[in-house]
Design a protein around this motif. Sequence first.
Motif, PDB file in Angstrom:
ATOM      1  N   LEU A 199       0.831  -1.207   0.000  1.00 55.07           N
ATOM      2  CA  LEU A 199       0.000   0.000   0.000  1.00 55.07           C
ATOM      3  C   LEU A 199       0.865   1.256   0.000  1.00 55.07           C
ATOM      4  CD1 LEU A 199      -2.752   1.521   0.457  1.00 55.07           C
ATOM      5  CD2 LEU A 199      -2.321   1.220   2.915  1.00 55.07           C
ATOM      6  N   LYS A 200       1.866   1.281   0.873  1.00 56.98           N
ATOM      7  CA  LYS A 200       2.712   2.473   0.963  1.00 56.98           C
ATOM      8  C   LYS A 200       3.547   2.662  -0.298  1.00 56.98           C
ATOM      9  CE  LYS A 200       2.904   2.134   6.000  1.00 56.98           C
ATOM     10  NZ  LYS A 200       3.733   1.808   7.182  1.00 56.98           N
ATOM     11  N   GLY A 201       4.080   1.552  -0.809  1.00 56.99           N
ATOM     12  CA  GLY A 201       4.943   1.676  -1.972  1.00 56.99           C
ATOM     13  C   GLY A 201       4.203   1.925  -3.267  1.00 56.99           C
ATOM     14  N   SER A 202       3.050   1.283  -3.433  1.00 59.38           N
ATOM     15  CA  SER A 202       2.337   1.346  -4.706  1.00 59.38           C
ATOM     16  C   SER A 202       1.311   2.465  -4.763  1.00 59.38           C
ATOM     17  CB  SER A 202       1.637   0.002  -4.973  1.00 59.38           C
ATOM     18  OG  SER A 202       1.012   0.012  -6.230  1.00 59.38           O
ATOM     19  N   PHE A 203       0.794   2.897  -3.608  1.00 58.27           N
ATOM     20  CA  PHE A 203      -0.249   3.927  -3.615  1.00 58.27           C
ATOM     21  C   PHE A 203       0.199   5.212  -2.912  1.00 58.27           C
ATOM     22  CE2 PHE A 203      -3.816   5.995  -1.424  1.00 58.27           C
ATOM     23  CZ  PHE A 203      -4.565   6.387  -2.527  1.00 58.27           C
ATOM     24  N   VAL A 204       0.603   5.100  -1.646  1.00 61.79           N
ATOM     25  CA  VAL A 204       0.874   6.300  -0.856  1.00 61.79           C
ATOM     26  C   VAL A 204       2.077   7.064  -1.392  1.00 61.79           C
ATOM     27  CG1 VAL A 204       1.511   7.154   1.422  1.00 61.79           C
ATOM     28  CG2 VAL A 204      -0.183   5.340   1.215  1.00 61.79           C
ATOM     29  N   VAL A 205       3.188   6.364  -1.629  1.00 60.84           N
ATOM     30  CA  VAL A 205       4.411   7.051  -2.047  1.00 60.84           C
ATOM     31  C   VAL A 205       4.244   7.754  -3.391  1.00 60.84           C
ATOM     32  CG1 VAL A 205       6.829   6.728  -2.674  1.00 60.84           C
ATOM     33  CG2 VAL A 205       5.924   5.608  -0.650  1.00 60.84           C
ATOM     34  N   PRO A 206       3.704   7.079  -4.440  1.00 68.81           N
ATOM     35  CA  PRO A 206       3.528   7.813  -5.701  1.00 68.81           C
ATOM     36  C   PRO A 206       2.588   9.010  -5.580  1.00 68.81           C
ATOM     37  CG  PRO A 206       3.373   5.454  -6.065  1.00 68.81           C
ATOM     38  CD  PRO A 206       3.370   5.648  -4.587  1.00 68.81           C
ATOM     39  N   LEU A 207       1.483   8.837  -4.827  1.00 76.56           N
ATOM     40  CA  LEU A 207       0.534   9.936  -4.675  1.00 76.56           C
ATOM     41  C   LEU A 207       1.151  11.090  -3.896  1.00 76.56           C
ATOM     42  CD1 LEU A 207      -2.316  11.074  -5.029  1.00 76.56           C
ATOM     43  CD2 LEU A 207      -3.003   9.813  -2.986  1.00 76.56           C
ATOM     44  N   ALA A 208       1.812  10.777  -2.776  1.00 81.97           N
ATOM     45  CA  ALA A 208       2.434  11.823  -1.963  1.00 81.97           C
ATOM     46  C   ALA A 208       3.551  12.521  -2.712  1.00 81.97           C
ATOM     47  CB  ALA A 208       2.960  11.218  -0.656  1.00 81.97           C
ATOM     48  N   ALA A 209       4.342  11.762  -3.479  1.00 86.18           N
ATOM     49  CA  ALA A 209       5.445  12.367  -4.230  1.00 86.18           C
ATOM     50  C   ALA A 209       4.934  13.349  -5.268  1.00 86.18           C
ATOM     51  CB  ALA A 209       6.280  11.267  -4.898  1.00 86.18           C
ATOM     52  N   THR A 210       3.837  12.998  -5.936  1.00 86.25           N
ATOM     53  CA  THR A 210       3.276  13.902  -6.934  1.00 86.25           C
ATOM     54  C   THR A 210       2.702  15.150  -6.285  1.00 86.25           C
ATOM     55  OG1 THR A 210       2.752  12.005  -8.335  1.00 86.25           O
ATOM     56  CG2 THR A 210       1.616  14.064  -8.830  1.00 86.25           C
ATOM     57  N   LEU A 211       2.037  14.984  -5.143  1.00 87.76           N
ATOM     58  CA  LEU A 211       1.488  16.139  -4.432  1.00 87.76           C
ATOM     59  C   LEU A 211       2.598  17.050  -3.922  1.00 87.76           C
ATOM     60  CD1 LEU A 211      -1.367  14.407  -2.422  1.00 87.76           C
ATOM     61  CD2 LEU A 211      -1.651  16.044  -4.273  1.00 87.76           C
ATOM     62  N   GLU A 212       3.652  16.446  -3.344  1.00 89.06           N
ATOM     63  CA  GLU A 212       4.747  17.244  -2.803  1.00 89.06           C
ATOM     64  C   GLU A 212       5.455  18.024  -3.900  1.00 89.06           C
ATOM     65  OE1 GLU A 212       7.094  14.386  -0.754  1.00 89.06           O
ATOM     66  OE2 GLU A 212       5.593  14.085   0.833  1.00 89.06           O
ATOM     67  N   ALA A 213       5.528  17.447  -5.100  1.00 91.84           N
ATOM     68  CA  ALA A 213       6.146  18.164  -6.213  1.00 91.84           C
ATOM     69  C   ALA A 213       5.355  19.420  -6.568  1.00 91.84           C
ATOM     70  CB  ALA A 213       6.268  17.255  -7.433  1.00 91.84           C
ATOM     71  N   SER A 214       4.054  19.429  -6.220  1.00 93.65           N
ATOM     72  CA  SER A 214       3.201  20.591  -6.472  1.00 93.65           C
ATOM     73  C   SER A 214       3.031  21.449  -5.227  1.00 93.65           C
ATOM     74  CB  SER A 214       1.821  20.133  -6.967  1.00 93.65           C
ATOM     75  OG  SER A 214       1.937  19.344  -8.132  1.00 93.65           O
ATOM     76  N   GLY A 215       3.771  21.126  -4.167  1.00 91.07           N
ATOM     77  CA  GLY A 215       3.687  21.904  -2.937  1.00 91.07           C
ATOM     78  C   GLY A 215       2.492  21.573  -2.078  1.00 91.07           C
ATOM     79  N   LEU A 216       1.881  20.397  -2.267  1.00 88.18           N
ATOM     80  CA  LEU A 216       0.703  19.996  -1.505  1.00 88.18           C
ATOM     81  C   LEU A 216       1.037  18.860  -0.562  1.00 88.18           C
ATOM     82  CD1 LEU A 216      -1.951  20.075  -4.365  1.00 88.18           C
ATOM     83  CD2 LEU A 216      -1.540  21.819  -2.635  1.00 88.18           C
ATOM     84  N   ARG A 217       0.123  18.571   0.340  1.00 88.51           N
ATOM     85  CA  ARG A 217       0.309  17.549   1.360  1.00 88.51           C
ATOM     86  C   ARG A 217      -0.809  16.515   1.232  1.00 88.51           C
ATOM     87  NH1 ARG A 217       3.009  17.325   6.290  1.00 88.51           N
ATOM     88  NH2 ARG A 217       2.002  16.242   8.016  1.00 88.51           N
ATOM     89  N   LEU A 218      -0.476  15.264   1.427  1.00 84.29           N
ATOM     90  CA  LEU A 218      -1.468  14.200   1.360  1.00 84.29           C
ATOM     91  C   LEU A 218      -2.352  14.240   2.606  1.00 84.29           C
ATOM     92  CD1 LEU A 218      -2.597  11.710  -0.071  1.00 84.29           C
ATOM     93  CD2 LEU A 218      -0.883  10.336   1.125  1.00 84.29           C
TER      94      LEU A 218
END
Length: 328
Positions: free
Chosen positions: A226-245
């Motif tokens: 879950l963390k590797g396949s869902f949380v990390v990709p989603l959080a990484a994309t949000l953080e690149a835009s300055g957002l938080r999960l």
Amino acid sequence: MARRGEAVRAIARQLDCSRNTVRRYLRDEAARRYGPRQARACKLDDYRSYLHERIEQARPRWIPATVLLREISERGYGGGISQLKAWLAPLKRTELEPVVRFETPPGKQMQADFTHVRRGRDPLIALVATMGYSRATFVKFTAREDAATLCTGLREAFGYFGGVPEHVLFDNTKAVVIERDAYGPGLHRWNDEMKALAEACGFTPRLCRPYRAKTKGKVERFNSYLKGSFVVPLAATLEASGLRLEIDLANAHVRRWLDEIANARVHGTTKAVPAVRLAEEQAVMLAAPALKAPAPTAQRVAMPVESLQHPLAVYDALLCPALLEVFA
């Protein structure tokens, strides 16, 4: 013969040829000395910059090769996962710890666990429930891990799975058990809310051995997935835009990820699709309880409270196309 130090004249005499012939062959031999080969074109060449970017966005966490393969395949990559894994291997810093698993028949057992995604003042916790036979999994993100949150999440999990298993396996947490072996070996003092839920839904709660959380190997392994396949990709994309999960955003995306990816993939252990195997479990499980919202006890007046979270519309507007393609 030349490397042994023999002269051109001596070589020509022994081979019964002219000296010019010997010189020509020696000259051609020197010209044919091999240098380093040119690197062959690889199907990954056009995607390496993207992969490097995704890896760095996720540091110190790691995005699995299966997720990266899905992302670059949507961008036109036509190769397989083997060369991708070989290319990623030197870049990976940690390996997942193996867990112990045991198999159960359909509808026999479900494993449930809370896993921490983010700690601190703004925690992000996931309630994960995995069916033992099919490996079908339900996930709900929350900020608490108390008995009320656990029982509400379990009811939703039963509804998602379409039935209630015979046993549910838990950790030795206060949300489940107040005192282990309180009335004798195996006779525990259960949390009142958990006991009421078990009686209402018709399942028997079971506990892991103390300090042996890996007894729940199926759900523990899914926590890492879950963390590797869902949380990390989603959080990484949000953080690149300055957002938080945030919790609402994670729950808005996780159901589709479960339906289209996690429960629709071929499971590495069972070699079967969890959603397909779940149908076998639904045939033997008890009917799922009706999800009824509790009646309000008193009318409350809404007070304006300053929120630190953004509305979901803000996230939808700012999410980059890459994220939408990942979960499309």
